[in-house]
Design an enzyme around this catalytic site. Structure first.
Site, PDB file in Angstrom:
ATOM      1  CB  SER A 408      -8.779 -31.833 -24.201  1.00  3.21           C
ATOM      2  OG  SER A 408      -8.565 -32.877 -25.107  1.00  3.21           O
ATOM      3  CG  HIS A 429      -7.669 -28.508 -21.026  1.00  2.00           C
ATOM      4  ND1 HIS A 429      -8.771 -27.999 -21.666  1.00  2.00           N
ATOM      5  CD2 HIS A 429      -6.982 -29.190 -21.974  1.00  2.00           C
ATOM      6  CE1 HIS A 429      -8.758 -28.359 -22.929  1.00  2.00           C
ATOM      7  NE2 HIS A 429      -7.689 -29.088 -23.137  1.00  2.00           N
TER       8      HIS A 429
END
Lengths: 675, 437
Positions: A408, A429
């Site tokens: 992230s 993600h």
């Protein structure tokens, strides 16, 4: 007489009317389709028949009205007319002098279900793919083809209200149990069941008298009040008026005319327009994923923590063969337990649960690498560890395997350096929890190849998630926009404002969860590490309070205490009362977020404003009724926002200075939807 | 026509789970899938390329008809790979390997997934015959009068359940349970209670040592349940057992005067073991590593009352056919149905009389060196899920020979009903044929 979208056949005096809308993969009730239906019905009623069967030639029955047409409707009168027209049509079906049967397979939603309700009988195919429902409320409207009138007598009032207020779909078996359909049969008996109903002409199904108790004259109002209470817990009336309108229509036993007029109002309203837009954004994102092949059968996930386990569990649910690797058998065992619980709840049938569990293999040794088509790394957020991992993985996987990281915060280029072929690395993600948050950021590093991006997008769509292209930069889109908002909330708490005020301001605005509660839920340690990653590039000051709390072991919900205290079920206790504060908390929180969103646009983290909206709505649940932060900015106007920001900057600090992007009009373009 | 060579590529087994009086967490298919999945993941070819799947299983659940097919489909072999289930009682796992070997040797197949699985803890408990008859009568009743008549015929004795596991472990023709046959063998060769207990202790100690020094890591998969638990070891292993404890146990099959106890018998257990067999052609085509080679197997019949001596005859047949002596065998796995039975086999091989009269050997074959017989423990400590043991001991034999640098080995079991089966294997000293070691 031939029609563009319909086909009529006559066999033994039973007419079969088949819908096959030209040019789409699913049947939608567009204006053209309805116009043809009117002509068709007129001709039908002119001749003698034993009965008529309505069915679909596509893989599903009818998925509803044409949502893209909604966007072109600009005023409530226009919308009300559409409703009236549809009601009029369906009334013609009811008025036919012979019985009608709707033969339903696949999705039967919205206007499609209303058409089926207008028929005398309904037969549904018995399989997992067949689902019925009235999802209009999710688009900020309500059924407008007399659905509010015809549903309660069939299934009872409470069931009807539940279906209309939640917009949930039911399986064909559930539909049979509630009386929504008359018969649920396997494919091979669909036609025979319909013909039998026409031949035998049983009495039209009616809900048992006790199911209609809530509709009795003096019972209606109290029931409506009770139901409204539970609606209010989920949606505020000024944000989402549709459910309240549904209740009102029911409470007043509204006529078709009232329903039509109400639909007009709802459709032209801001909430519905925004919900429709973000719905279409999601459809467009899905479509982009469907353009390419992913060629992925076997997925190897490394790291069985919260995210890794979630991703693996979801991928196995969606039919991929998954191997889940970790260094610890305890962590793997916990992931297996989580999977079993999740599949039991979601799939219910033991056979389906077993199939899903068979597709998810705990893999301590990493045997799955040998034939993996996609490797997703979800280990600790440390660049060295990730580099080592990918260097090893590259040696063991087939040359065609796609390599993805769930990082992230770490720039892709830093990780890709360890690879011989860095073009293979893409970011995938996911958001927590994967089952609920539809967004997946497809992260393009400077080195990522087109092929890798295409496959990542296609894979995401195959997972039934929404792929959003983002550039590899600190925080990508969602975390980057969210973090200043969370930090601001912590700063407000540090300054002594009541937590209930801070969270209350956000939920009043329309966020699903207040920022303090969100921080506790995500985990204060994770918040801190993301904040520290972004602090440098974005010039954010990390609040000392956050550092202190993490150092003191107060990590939020998972440790029993964060900003709030949590009981053993993870529910927050003692959140405190709201005060009558004059502090512009909402402004400080939301404008900070919007400002950061503009910075993202300026830096081309995403392609356009539509992407920002889609990302924030589907990645964090940003007030959907507002259509996303950029749509909200549009309604406020950039001049007004910049003035507010400058004022806030003067009082609270230069982090509020309007971003340079506000003056560059071209970055606010919208390109996802073709109008 | 010359027989083609048959190789074992690799294999895996689940931890063996001792039955604890309640139905176990896993079905027989579940265990076979748990063993097979990691094994297949390691293979460089897709499971759809198997020519066949053959699984030994004696007590498949009523909803697991032809369990081999269910296992094959669950493991992703796809609808086109045929599968069948075999049963030769305690050696069903070995029978599956034998059938697979034969197929490949005859050139009819190149890749076969074979093994055995058994969940004895879920052996059905049935209505007895009287109850079934009464139920049939009730269902045929067409009116209240007939129904009343049927009800009147009900007897409390109808409720007495039949424990099929106990029935399965009893020879129906000679009316002896397996433990009693071990007592008979012990009596014939003068095997004492102390000898049995010592052997049992050794089995546990050897197994414990094998787990502790990692010998078992290569063949046992981790078994995960849906409640967050993982099993790594055979749960029947008693690291803390001692001769004193074993001596305290009462005989369980012939209660008053017997010597065979639950401590010196194999345990009622759940477990699965699966192996991948390949032809020479398949090994070179897919560049498969090779664990060892299956040279052949032999089967023999003996008196049901002394079924424990089955291995004696089966191994003798093998020796005759391949012209081998006991000394030529580097490692033997003899399934420990009962300590007494293993010791009985050893005594028989050592007895000149027995070898001459019963086997037709001029000189005694000689017993196996105890150090090389079940050197890592056996069914007394591990457990004996009847469908799986044949596959387990063959797998372990191959892995052990490989670790020891190569050699010749025999895996053999006694079979309830009076039979014995034996498999001859060979492991080459170093590099595997065909590539990636």
């Amino acid at each position: 007489m031939s029609y563009k979208h319909w086909q009529v056949e006559d066999d033994n005096n039973i007419a079969t009317v088949t819908l096959d809308v030209e040019g789409t993969s699913a049947n939608v009730l567009s204006r053209e389709v309805l116009e043809e239906l009117e002509k068709l019905l007129d001709r039908l009623s002119a001749r003698e028949h034993e009965g008529v069967i309505f069915r679909s030639a596509k893989s599903s029955f009818i998925v509803g009205a044409d949502v893209t047409e909604f966007r072109r409707i600009t005023d409530s009168a226009q919308a009300a007319d559409v409703a009236r027209h549809g009601q009029h049509l369906l009334n013609k079906i009811v008025a036919l002098p012979f019985p009608s049967v709707a033969v339903i397979h696949g999705h039967c939603l919205g206007g499609g279900l209303e058409l089926a309700l207008a028929c005398t009988y309904r037969v549904a195919r018995d399989d997992e793919g067949t689902r019925l429902g009235l999802p209009e409320v999710k688009l900020g409207i309500h059924p407008g083809f007399a659905g509010t009138e015809r549903l309660p007598p069939l299934v009872g009032d409470l069931t009807a209200l539940d279906l209309m207020l939640t917009g949930r779909t039911v399986s064909s078996r559930q539909a049979r149990t509630m009386g929504l359909v008359d018969e649920t049969v396997p494919e091979r008996y669909l036609l025979r069941a319909a013909q039998t109903l026409i031949a035998k002409r049983p009495r039209r199904h009616k809900a048992r008298w006790w199911k209609r108790l809530p509709a009795w004259k003096f019972v209606r109002k109290p029931v409506a009040r009770l139901v409204e209470r539970s609606v209010r817990a989920k949606a505020k009336p000024d944000h989402y008026p549709a459910p309240y309108r549904i209740l009102e229509l029911w409470r007043n036993s509204a006529s078709q005319e009232t329903e039509a007029a109400s639909l007009g109002e709802m459709m032209a309203g801001r909430t519905s327009r925004n919900l429709v837009t973000i719905f279409l954004l999601a459809e467009e994102l899905k479509r982009r994923g469907k353009k390419q092949q992913h060629n992925i059968e076997r997925v190897h996930v490394i790291g069985a923590g919260v995210m890794g386990a979630d991703i693996a569990i979801w991928a196995a649910l969606r039919g991929f063969q998954v191997t889940l690797q970790d260094r610890s058998t305890e962590i793997l065992a916990r992931a297996v337990k989580k999977a079993a619980g999740f599949y039991k709840k979601k799939l219910k049938q033991p056979r389906l649960v077993q199939e899903a569990m068979d597709r998810l293999m705990p893999d301590l040794a990493g045997d799955g690498l040998t034939r993996a088509d996609l490797v997703i790394e979800a280990i600790v957020e440390k660049v060295e560890a990730k580099r080592d991992l990918f260097a090893n993985v590259e040696k063991r996987v087939p040359a065609t395997a796609l390599l993805a990281t769930n990082t992230s915060s770490i720039p892709l280029e830093d990780i890709a350096r360890a690879l011989k072929d860095p073009t293979r690395l893409v970011g995938l993600h996911f958001f927590n929890p994967v089952a609920q948050m539809q967004l997946v950021e497809i992260v393009r590093g400077a080195q990522t190849g087109e092929d890798a991006l295409n496959r990542a997008r296609a894979f995401t769509t195959a997972l039934d998630r929404l792929p959003l292209d983002v550039k590899s930069s600190p925080g990508f889109l969602v975390n980057r926009v969210l973090m200043p908002y969370l930090i601001e909330a912590v700063a407000l708490a540090e300054q002594g404002h009541a937590l209930a005020d801070i969270d209350g301001a956000a939920t009043d605005f329309g966020m699903p969860m207040g920022p303090i509660l969100l921080a506790d839920t995500v985990g204060l340690d994770i918040c801190l590490s993301v904040a520290e990653e972004l602090a440098g590039p974005l010039g954010i000051e990390v609040p000392q309070r956050l550092r202190d709390m993490v150092a003191g072991g107060k990590l939020g919900r998972k440790s029993g205490e964060g900003f709030y205290h949590y009981d053993k079920n993870g529910k927050p206790v003692g959140r405190g009362k709201r005060t009558d504060t004059r502090e512009p908390i909402t402004e400080r929180l939301i404008l900070r977020m919007v400002n950061e969103a503009v910075a993202c646009l300026r830096e081309a983290v995403v392609a356009d404003a539509d992407s920002v909206d889609a990302g924030m709505v589907y990645g964090t649940g940003f007030a959907p009724y507002l259509g996303g932060p950029m749509r909200y900015a549009e309604t406020l106007g950039d001049v007004g926002i910049c003035a507010s920001l400058r004022r806030l900057a003067g009082e609270y600090g230069k982090r509020y200075e309007p971003d340079a992007g506000w003056t560059r009009g071209e970055i606010f373009k919208r390109t996802l939807l073709k109008d | 026509m010359a027989e083609a060579r048959v190789f074992v590529v690799d294999g895996a087994r689940t931890p063996f789970l001792k039955a604890k009086g309640a139905p176990g967490d896993f079905s027989a298919a579940d265990l076979a899938v748990a063993a097979g999945r990691p094994l297949l993941a390691r293979m460089p070819f897709a499971p759809t390329l198997f020519d066949e799947v053959i699984v030994g299983c004696v007590i498949a659940a009523p909803d697991e008809a032809n369990i081999a097919r269910i296992i094959a489909l669950r493991l992703g072999c796809g609808k086109s790979v045929p599968a069948y289930t075999v049963q030769r009682n305690c050696a069903s796992g070995l029978q599956a390997l034998s059938n697979a070997r034969e197929r490949i040797a005859l050139g009819q197949a190149h890749l076969i997934l074979a093994g055995g699985t058994e969940v004895m803890s879920r052996a059905p408990i049935q209505w007895n015959a009287a109850m079934v008859g009464w139920l049939a009568r009730m269902m045929r009743a067409r009116n209240p009068l007939q129904r009343l008549g049927a009800i009147a015929k009900f007897r409390m004795a109808n409720l007495k359940p039949v424990f099929t596991l106990l029935l399965g472990l009893t020879d129906p023709l000679v009316k002896l349970n397996m433990g009693q046959t071990a007592e008979i063998v012990a009596h014939r060769f003068g095997i004492s209670r102390e000898q049995m207990d010592e052997f049992a202790l050794t089995s546990h100690q050897r197994l414990a040592a094998a787990f502790d020094n990692g010998t078992m890591n290569d063949e046992i998969v981790h078994l995960y349940d849906s409640r967050g638990n993982v099993a790594f070891e055979d749960t029947g292993l008693r690291r803390d057992t001692s001769l004193e404890q074993l001596a305290k146990l009462r005989a369980v099959f012939d209660r008053k005067y017997g010597n065979v106890t639950s401590g010196n018998s194999s345990q009622v257990t759940d477990g699965a073991a699966m192996l991948v067999l390949a032809s020479e052609e398949a090994v070179s085509k897919y560049k498969l590593p090779v664990l060892g080679e299956l040279l052949g197997d032999a089967w023999a019949g003996v008196e049901p009352e002394q079924m424990g001596l089955g291995p004696v005859h089966a191994v003798a047949k093998l020796f005759k056919r391949f012209n081998l002596k006991m000394n030529d065998i580097n490692h033997m796995e003899l399934n420990e149905a009962f300590a007494a039975q293993v010791l009985g086999c050893q005594a028989a091989w050592a007895s000149a009389d027995y070898c001459k009269n019963e086997l037709g050997f001029d000189a005694p074959i000689g017993s196996m060196d105890p150090a090389r017989l079940n050197p890592h423990g056996g069914a007394v400590a591990i457990g004996h899920p009847i469908g799986s043991s044949g596959a387990r001991i063959t797998l372990h034999l191959l892995k052990s020979l490989r670790r020891a640098g190569g050699g010749t080995g025999v895996a053999t079991l006694c079979i309830g009903g009076g039979q014995g089966g034996a498999m001859l294997v060979k492991v080459e000293p170093q590099r595997s044929a065909g590539g990636a070691a």
